[in-house]
Design an enzyme around this catalytic site. Sequence first.
Site, PDB file in Angstrom:
ATOM      1  N   GLY A 126       0.790  -1.211   0.000  1.00 41.73           N
ATOM      2  CA  GLY A 126       0.000   0.000   0.000  1.00 41.73           C
ATOM      3  C   GLY A 126       0.823   1.262   0.000  1.00 41.73           C
ATOM      4  O   GLY A 126       0.286   2.336   0.186  1.00 41.73           O
ATOM      5  N   CYS A 127       2.105   1.154  -0.172  1.00 43.19           N
ATOM      6  CA  CYS A 127       2.980   2.293   0.065  1.00 43.19           C
ATOM      7  C   CYS A 127       3.776   2.633  -1.171  1.00 43.19           C
ATOM      8  O   CYS A 127       4.422   1.773  -1.744  1.00 43.19           O
ATOM      9  CB  CYS A 127       3.926   1.967   1.223  1.00 43.19           C
ATOM     10  SG  CYS A 127       5.083   3.276   1.599  1.00 43.19           S
ATOM     11  N   GLY A 128       3.729   3.893  -1.578  1.00 37.96           N
ATOM     12  CA  GLY A 128       4.448   4.273  -2.770  1.00 37.96           C
ATOM     13  C   GLY A 128       5.773   4.948  -2.516  1.00 37.96           C
ATOM     14  O   GLY A 128       6.493   5.244  -3.463  1.00 37.96           O
ATOM     15  N   CYS A 130       8.031   3.935   0.155  1.00 35.93           N
ATOM     16  CA  CYS A 130       8.827   3.192   1.123  1.00 35.93           C
ATOM     17  C   CYS A 130      10.308   3.295   0.784  1.00 35.93           C
ATOM     18  O   CYS A 130      10.704   3.161  -0.364  1.00 35.93           O
ATOM     19  CB  CYS A 130       8.409   1.733   1.124  1.00 35.93           C
ATOM     20  SG  CYS A 130       6.707   1.474   1.651  1.00 35.93           S
TER      21      CYS A 130
END
Length: 284
Positions: A126-128, A130
């Site tokens: 869900g993380c762009g 990181c």
Amino acid sequence: MTASAQPKPDACPAFDAVQWDARATVLACRLVDGETLASVENVIEEVPVALVYNGISHAVMLASPNDLEDFALGFSLSEGILQSPGELYDCEVVHSAKGIEVSLEIAAARMFGLKERRRNLAGRTGCGLCGVDSLEAAVRPPAPVAPRTAVRASAIQRALAELNAWQPLHRATGAAHAAAWADDDGKLRLVREDVGRHNALDKLAGALATRRTNTADGFALVTSRASYEMVHKAAAAGIGVLAAISAPTAFAVRVADAAHVTLIGLARTGRLTAYTHPDQLLGT
């Protein structure tokens, strides 16, 4: 639900796999109208995927193990590791019990640049952003997209209507995002699926680059919200119109406006909202 009524979960074949698949089957319990039923369920797979450039590991992402050549190229272009598809000389995908390694051979000049700004990315679904360790690295304004002809709202509606038929992984598991490319008439030409929305868009960008698709003739449709990262990846791929099924963030709207990307959100049957450059959207 009693303990005796619960089936034992299947031992996920993931960790002793030699060839990863995009989905697995597990035993589960369904509760339907108060009745407990044992069921066999399709679940989407997420696999550690290591991107290795000229022998040096740069990023480990959690991704669906399909279309990984497209993913590697799209990620490399959207992250600025490569400036053009021709700078990727070779790509080999190797499955192991622990995950998948994608080995890329890239131009020496690009590898030098990668070493200069090397960072440790630990990707999550869900993380762009990181692994980014500074605000300067996080906020990278994309170059403006070249002008294109306007797209018709009816074309976006046609693409929406076709999309489900192009999502076999989502139909099987209910957990995959899709990124689709449609021509100006709204006919779908390419769809890529992944457990992560960013990964799906990277896969689509890689597929477009491999096919040398003219991104001025069409638009992208994604089954997620339109975050900053999604807009950035679209702009990096030269995509001038990005339609998302969910809403955008304010940051994404600002970036899309500056990058000359027509950002469309809440694209549903019979309605949609243009948040930037509405002059590039025709009402019919």
